[in-house]
Design a protein around this motif. Structure first.
Motif, PDB file in Angstrom:
ATOM      1  N   ASN A   1      44.322  -4.058  -7.570  1.00 63.40           N
ATOM      2  CA  ASN A   1      43.694  -2.944  -6.847  1.00 63.40           C
ATOM      3  C   ASN A   1      44.731  -1.949  -6.341  1.00 63.40           C
ATOM      4  OD1 ASN A   1      40.846  -3.575  -7.002  1.00 63.40           O
ATOM      5  ND2 ASN A   1      41.397  -5.390  -5.807  1.00 63.40           N
TER       6      ASN A   1
ATOM      7  N   TYR B   1      46.402   1.844  -6.761  1.00 62.56           N
ATOM      8  CA  TYR B   1      45.876   3.143  -7.173  1.00 62.56           C
ATOM      9  C   TYR B   1      46.954   4.226  -7.250  1.00 62.56           C
ATOM     10  CZ  TYR B   1      41.470   0.850  -6.528  1.00 62.56           C
ATOM     11  OH  TYR B   1      40.439  -0.034  -6.657  1.00 62.56           O
TER      12      TYR B   1
ATOM     13  N   LEU C   1      30.840   6.216  -8.798  1.00 68.29           N
ATOM     14  CA  LEU C   1      31.752   5.362  -8.048  1.00 68.29           C
ATOM     15  C   LEU C   1      32.653   4.565  -8.989  1.00 68.29           C
ATOM     16  CD1 LEU C   1      32.748   4.071  -5.405  1.00 68.29           C
ATOM     17  CD2 LEU C   1      30.942   2.359  -5.669  1.00 68.29           C
TER      18      LEU C   1
ATOM     19  N   GLU D   1      36.751   4.951  -9.377  1.00 70.43           N
ATOM     20  CA  GLU D   1      37.689   3.851  -9.120  1.00 70.43           C
ATOM     21  C   GLU D   1      38.467   3.455 -10.372  1.00 70.43           C
ATOM     22  OE1 GLU D   1      35.766   0.668  -7.043  1.00 70.43           O
ATOM     23  OE2 GLU D   1      35.384   1.904  -5.265  1.00 70.43           O
TER      24      GLU D   1
ATOM     25  N   ASN E   1      42.750   3.648 -10.923  1.00 73.01           N
ATOM     26  CA  ASN E   1      43.308   2.297 -10.880  1.00 73.01           C
ATOM     27  C   ASN E   1      44.379   2.080 -11.958  1.00 73.01           C
ATOM     28  OD1 ASN E   1      41.821  -1.024 -11.354  1.00 73.01           O
ATOM     29  ND2 ASN E   1      43.610  -0.411 -10.187  1.00 73.01           N
TER      30      ASN E   1
ATOM     31  N   ARG F   1      44.875   1.309   2.253  1.00 75.98           N
ATOM     32  CA  ARG F   1      44.068   2.477   1.891  1.00 75.98           C
ATOM     33  C   ARG F   1      44.846   3.339   0.911  1.00 75.98           C
ATOM     34  NH1 ARG F   1      45.191   6.774   4.538  1.00 75.98           N
ATOM     35  NH2 ARG F   1      45.584   5.651   6.467  1.00 75.98           N
TER      36      ARG F   1
ATOM     37  N   SER G   1      39.828  12.261  -0.969  1.00 76.87           N
ATOM     38  CA  SER G   1      39.097  11.065  -1.384  1.00 76.87           C
ATOM     39  C   SER G   1      39.944   9.852  -1.031  1.00 76.87           C
ATOM     40  CB  SER G   1      38.868  11.052  -2.898  1.00 76.87           C
ATOM     41  OG  SER G   1      38.144  12.186  -3.304  1.00 76.87           O
TER      42      SER G   1
ATOM     43  N   ILE H   1      40.175   5.170  -1.144  1.00 79.55           N
ATOM     44  CA  ILE H   1      39.623   3.845  -1.421  1.00 79.55           C
ATOM     45  C   ILE H   1      40.249   2.875  -0.424  1.00 79.55           C
ATOM     46  CG2 ILE H   1      39.453   1.950  -3.100  1.00 79.55           C
ATOM     47  CD1 ILE H   1      39.703   4.063  -5.333  1.00 79.55           C
TER      48      ILE H   1
ATOM     49  N   SER I   1      34.727   3.465  -0.334  1.00 80.13           N
ATOM     50  CA  SER I   1      35.241   4.495  -1.237  1.00 80.13           C
ATOM     51  C   SER I   1      34.637   5.820  -0.828  1.00 80.13           C
ATOM     52  CB  SER I   1      34.837   4.208  -2.687  1.00 80.13           C
ATOM     53  OG  SER I   1      35.858   3.538  -3.358  1.00 80.13           O
TER      54      SER I   1
ATOM     55  N   CYS J   1      30.087   8.700   0.355  1.00 79.93           N
ATOM     56  CA  CYS J   1      30.715   7.517   0.932  1.00 79.93           C
ATOM     57  C   CYS J   1      30.008   6.262   0.413  1.00 79.93           C
ATOM     58  CB  CYS J   1      30.609   7.626   2.451  1.00 79.93           C
ATOM     59  SG  CYS J   1      31.299   6.213   3.335  1.00 79.93           S
TER      60      CYS J   1
ATOM     61  N   ARG K   1      31.899  -0.463  -0.956  1.00 79.16           N
ATOM     62  CA  ARG K   1      32.361  -0.915  -2.271  1.00 79.16           C
ATOM     63  C   ARG K   1      31.779  -2.244  -2.712  1.00 79.16           C
ATOM     64  NH1 ARG K   1      38.452  -1.234  -2.949  1.00 79.16           N
ATOM     65  NH2 ARG K   1      37.921  -1.323  -5.157  1.00 79.16           N
TER      66      ARG K   1
ATOM     67  N   CYS L   1      32.601   6.831   6.569  1.00 82.89           N
ATOM     68  CA  CYS L   1      33.921   6.997   5.965  1.00 82.89           C
ATOM     69  C   CYS L   1      34.840   7.857   6.825  1.00 82.89           C
ATOM     70  CB  CYS L   1      33.781   7.621   4.576  1.00 82.89           C
ATOM     71  SG  CYS L   1      33.264   6.445   3.309  1.00 82.89           S
TER      72      CYS L   1
END
Ligand code: GP9
Ligand code: MN
Length: 651
Positions: free
Chosen positions: A313, A315, A520, A524, A528, A581, A588, A590, A595, A609, A612, A623
């Protein structure tokens, strides 16, 4: 009428002067193999005609010939206000200045494949080191650039004063001609420039990938004009002056962040070890541990992820600066800029960068990237980041070229050989390139069985799998090589992807493969990238918390036994971050639970928002907190860059 004709005829010297300058600009374009010459003179004129009459020419650079003439007129029209000996004198001076600039650009280009920008001049120290080699690049033909200057000087001496005053033309005639030429120059410069901006050039012009790309739209003299204007605008007219209070507020923010830091579980475990950072072009996480027709796409990376520390996970936070933004995040733990690339815009700033910190601890610091040194302004910013040696395009032995440069296997082979000879400890950053968009691979290197993934629409996706499969193999060989040379046990090895592939929701196979039809999942998946860390002596482990490129510098420094709390990093230690985070340039973000996809209009309430865990869309209010924290970080980062604040902080 007769006198008017005679008067115009008397401007032949000016006309000749303009032609000479045009010839010199052409000379540069010939040396650099750019703009006028890539098409050849005939095709160029053809294209220009098509372009001018609104036809469908695919080039957007054709107007640059007109711009070149226009900018020469803009720079010299005032000579028409003078006459006689005075005119000759100022013409010679102008000629000397402009010819000198063109000559300097020519020599500079031969060495750096770049044009001299204000930033370069500000950093003359670094360029000074190679000054001698630049001089060695002087060719006899370059002397042509200065011959007419000498001729003008001789003429000036020869023409006697008396003769020159003989019959001075009227003041009005002179002013009128100068005005007409000024207006003509303005039109020739702005009309084609605006047209190429409208035809899709604006994005490239503003993106500031490299000076050469700006030059493609402006021509040589136009480049200097635009460059100086931009510099004055950024540094004087629109310069934000930071007050003492604002500076200490920013410093307080860092102090607060540093107070939160705690050592991670691997703290100091790689103290004194070598560091090798492998930043892999367009490597995304969705290929990890996945198969096509029963075959793993990335068998080597999968194995490395299993046997080491793996962050599924993780990013990427790059913006328009793409690869350079990923490098910037890695090295400085600051956010990329909203426009352009920090590598281009803030190359002169003071940084608290990982390489310079390690350098102080006795590390040798270097980067391997087999592409033009001027691309993304790397050769200018690297010394500023504490990187001592940059192995670029010309430093590698010849090898098969795939896409933009020699293939990754050759790059990694040669880098390994070189590193094996380094004095230890060293910090090497390798930036790969083969898996660059559009991911096309030669037939014999398409080693993954992608049957069923053919078809025009999904060509990109199929190509991507092939090129990543190839890069994976190259990485496998590289790590094996490190092992064989007994280097792996002494190395903190970091592998991650720089940014997304650029495939969109319209790439059907991509969406299908990653199951990212809904916004969404698409958001993501796209952000990623994998992160694999080889810490000698550490047990394999998968960390499922959210982490980001911003966290690399503090986290790596912690493993290397340094104290990130003594530095100005915005990122956090990724191990401790239960509330990890990843905030992106547009706001934006995650987190482990939430998210937030910012709306394109930038209005917070118009964003979406999500919770997840379930994928459920929530009220945007949910959010707000992490959004605020992330926005604060973005603001601090922008302030640090705009105000060059690190230099101004109290020690
Ligand atoms: C070129 C390479 C390309 O040097 O970094 O990068 P990208 O187009 O991904 O920014
Ligand atoms: Mn890239």
């Amino acid at each position: 009428m007769k006198t008017a004709g005679k008067f115009l005829l008397n401007q032949w010297d000016y006309a000749l002067f303009v032609l000479l300058l045009l010839g010199k600009v052409y000379y540069f374009s010939n040396v650099s193999d750019t703009v006028f010459t890539t098409l050849g003179p005939f095709a160029f004129v053809g294209e220009l005609a098509t372009w001018a009459f609104g036809g469908n020419s695919d080039g957007i650079f054709e107007g640059v010939l007109l711009i070149s003439i226009g900018t020469i007129l803009l720079g010299t029209f005032w000579l028409l206000l003078l006459s006689g000996r005075k005119r000759l004198f100022w013409m010679a001076i102008t000629n000397l200045v402009l010819s000198f600039i063109i000559l300097a650009d020519t020599l500079y280009f031969r060495y750096f494949e770049d044009i001299i920008s204000v930033t370069v001049l500000m950093q003359m120290r670094q360029v000074g080191d190679v000054g001698e080699s630049i001089f060695a690049l002087f060719r006899l033909s370059d002397a042509l650039l200065l011959v007419d200057v000498i001729v003008m000087a001789i003429l000036w001496v020869m023409i006697s004063r008396k003769k020159a005053i003989a019959q001075a033309p009227s003041r009005w005639a002179k002013a009128g001609t100068a005005l007409v030429v000024l207006m003509l120059g303005w039109q020739l410069t702005t009309v084609p420039f605006n047209k190429s901006m409208e035809d899709g050039g604006a994005w490239q012009f503003n993106k500031l990938i490299s000076n050469m790309r700006v030059y493609n739209f402006t021509g040589l003299l136009g480049f200097h004009g635009a460059n100086i204007t931009r510099y004055i605008d950024d540094n004087f007219i629109n310069r934000k002056v930071y007050s003492e209070d604002e500076i200490s507020e920013a410093q307080d923010w860092f102090d607060g962040r540093n107070a939160e830091r705690v050592p991670g579980p691997y703290s100091g475990m790689a103290e004194g070890k070598n560091v090798i950072v492998l930043q892999v072009e367009a490597l995304q996480n969705f290929v990890m541990n996945r198969e096509v027709n029963g075959e793993e796409i990335t068998p080597n990376l999968n194995r490395l992820a299993r046997e080491n520390l793996y962050f599924p996970n993780f990013y990427e936070q790059t913006a328009l600066g793409r690869t350079s933004d990923a490098e910037f995040l890695l090295n400085t733990s600051l956010y990329p800029t909203a426009e352009g690339s920090a590598y281009m815009l803030y190359a002169e700033n003071t940084f608290d960068a990982l390489p310079s910190i390690l350098k102080e601890q006795g590390y040798g610091t270097n980067v391997f990237h087999p592409y033009k040194p001027s691309f993304w302004n790397r050769y200018i910013i690297y010394p500023q980041l504490g990187i001592d040696r940059f192995y670029s395009e010309g430093d590698f032995d010849e090898a098969e070229v795939i896409g933009w440069s020699i293939n990754d296997e050759a790059l990694l082979d040669q880098a390994l050989e070189e590193m094996a000879g380094f004095e230890e400890p060293f910090h090497s950053q390798i930036v790969t390139l083969t898996s660059h968009h559009p991911f096309e691979m030669p037939e014999d290197l398409q080693l993954l069985n992608t049957e069923g993934y053919n078809g025009y629409q999904d060509r990109h996706f199929k190509n991507y799998l092939q090129s990543i499969h190839y890069v994976d193999r190259a990485i496998g060989k590289f790590v094996e090589g490190l092992e064989q040379k007994g280097m792996l046990d002494d190395t903190l090895l970091v592998i991650y992807g720089d940014h997304s592939t650029g495939m969109t929701a319209n790439t059907k196979k991509f969406v299908e493969f990653t199951d990212s039809k809904d916004p969404l999942a698409y958001f993501e998946t796209n952000k990623n990238v994998p992160l694999i860390l080889h810490v000698p002596g550490a047990e394999p482990k998968i960390f499922s918390q959210v982490a980001s490129q911003l966290d690399l510098a503090p986290s790596l420094l912690d493993i290397l036994g340094g104290d990130p709390g003594q530095h100005y990093f915005i990122g956090r230690n990724m191990w401790e971050a239960e509330d990890g985070r990843a905030t992106f340039r547009d706001g934006s973000f995650i987190t482990n639970e939430l998210s937030f996809i910012a709306a394109s209009d930038g209005i917070y309430d118009n964003g979406s928002c999500f919770w997840r865990i379930t994928g459920e869309e929530m009220d945007v209010e949910a959010c707000k907190e992490p959004f605020k924290e992330g926005s604060k970080e973005l603001q601090i980062s922008d302030d640090v860059l705009r105000g060059d604040l690190l230099e101004k902080f109290e020690p």
